[in-house]
Enzyme design. Sequence first.
Site, PDB file in Angstrom:
ATOM      1  N   CYS A 186      -5.374  -2.691   2.052  1.00  0.00           N
ATOM      2  CA  CYS A 186      -5.463  -2.585   3.476  1.00  0.00           C
ATOM      3  C   CYS A 186      -6.823  -3.125   4.256  1.00  0.00           C
ATOM      4  O   CYS A 186      -7.374  -4.080   3.739  1.00  0.00           O
ATOM      5  CB  CYS A 186      -4.849  -1.237   4.143  1.00  0.00           C
ATOM      6  SG  CYS A 186      -4.028  -1.210   6.008  1.00  0.00           S
ATOM      7  N   LYS A 195      -8.815   3.950  -2.173  1.00  0.00           N
ATOM      8  CA  LYS A 195      -9.320   3.320  -1.006  1.00  0.00           C
ATOM      9  C   LYS A 195     -10.676   3.932  -0.527  1.00  0.00           C
ATOM     10  O   LYS A 195     -10.790   5.118  -0.317  1.00  0.00           O
ATOM     11  CB  LYS A 195      -8.389   3.326   0.023  1.00  0.00           C
ATOM     12  CG  LYS A 195      -8.371   2.588   1.203  1.00  0.00           C
ATOM     13  CD  LYS A 195      -7.275   2.933   2.187  1.00  0.00           C
ATOM     14  CE  LYS A 195      -7.448   1.873   3.571  1.00  0.00           C
ATOM     15  NZ  LYS A 195      -6.264   1.968   4.168  1.00  0.00           N
ATOM     16  N   GLU A 220       0.831  -1.311   0.127  1.00  0.00           N
ATOM     17  CA  GLU A 220      -0.107  -0.157   0.101  1.00  0.00           C
ATOM     18  C   GLU A 220       0.732   1.046  -0.037  1.00  0.00           C
ATOM     19  O   GLU A 220       1.778   1.292   0.774  1.00  0.00           O
ATOM     20  CB  GLU A 220      -0.938   0.061   0.945  1.00  0.00           C
ATOM     21  CG  GLU A 220      -1.917   1.213   1.313  1.00  0.00           C
ATOM     22  CD  GLU A 220      -2.665   1.293   2.690  1.00  0.00           C
ATOM     23  OE1 GLU A 220      -4.071   1.242   2.449  1.00  0.00           O
ATOM     24  OE2 GLU A 220      -2.196   1.204   3.602  1.00  0.00           O
TER      25      GLU A 220
END
Length: 355
Positions: A209, A175, A84
Amino acid sequence: MASRMPPHDRPVPITGRRAARTEQWTAQAQGKTLSAPPEGDLVMRVAAAQARPHWLDATATARKAAAWIEAAAAQKVELLAFPETFLSGYPAWLEHTGGARFDDDAQKRAYAAYLDAAVELDGPELALVTEAARDLGVFVYLGTTERATGNARGTVFCTLVAIDPGAGVVSAHRKLMPTHEERLVWGIGDGHGLRVHPVGETRVGGLNCWENWMPQARHALYAQGEELHVSVWPGNPRNTADITRFIALEGRVFSLAANGLLSLADIPAGFPLRDALEEAGVAEYCRGGSAIAAPDGSWVVEPVADEERLIIADLDLAQVARERQNFDPTGHYSRPDVFAVEVDRRRREASRFRD
């Protein structure tokens, strides 16, 4: 399988032909060189690049990413995943320097430096990585700090970029919900990048994540026929020890987790909160934890910590079909008559201009 990598500060020229690159990095890579993957359409060689970035130096980190693509290609890897925000760095200062202090001058200067280091999707850094993926024939998932070119010019997004060697950047997934203190520096994403891509005979999707814990996000990828799930993380074994196997079992997919490394020594002296980080006394921020699980939940590679290395595995993709004999979450084990799922993949912008 694991293969040690050259030191992370080795300069890497992005020139020459594929054969020359392969020969160069086969010679320089430390450790055992893997044999060719087993023959067959249903065998795929994949890898996680458990690596340190050149923190907030996008150009140097892009060059390093290209070098790891070369090393992976030398090992016959077909898909390579980076951690990430590998390009150009995880915001590790927030947790240790009171990142939530409102209108704090040092925090504002730190954010400005972080924003300045973020990359545009059509910028030279991603172009360099895309060139390496194209020349070497490797599909790449690259965690990126993205700076938008239009409405959100002052915002950083945590974006997972998918790069096809033939088509270039095929998706950029922002994200959906940054985790806890990450919301201080990352904007909230949208569904535009919730897409599965063909890599050879395999359908591959990826998430950033903790959004891997979001049932709807996982469902959106399973529903597109995902067979290999890529999760990218800043780096900690505790994050991947459970979720990697859980995704494998839930989706009856192969599950690859790519984690990073980051320590105080990686933070440059000129960063506005470098002294505060040193005073906090925390030496290691990200410790790896890359892992690969099979569709039955067993480990192909257990979480690997504290080592910068290329983690490689050969996946028998026929195992996906075998495990779906008794469970297919968006197929014969779904109930569309009871549950209705709609995924909005429009890119969200603050303004739209019509001339």
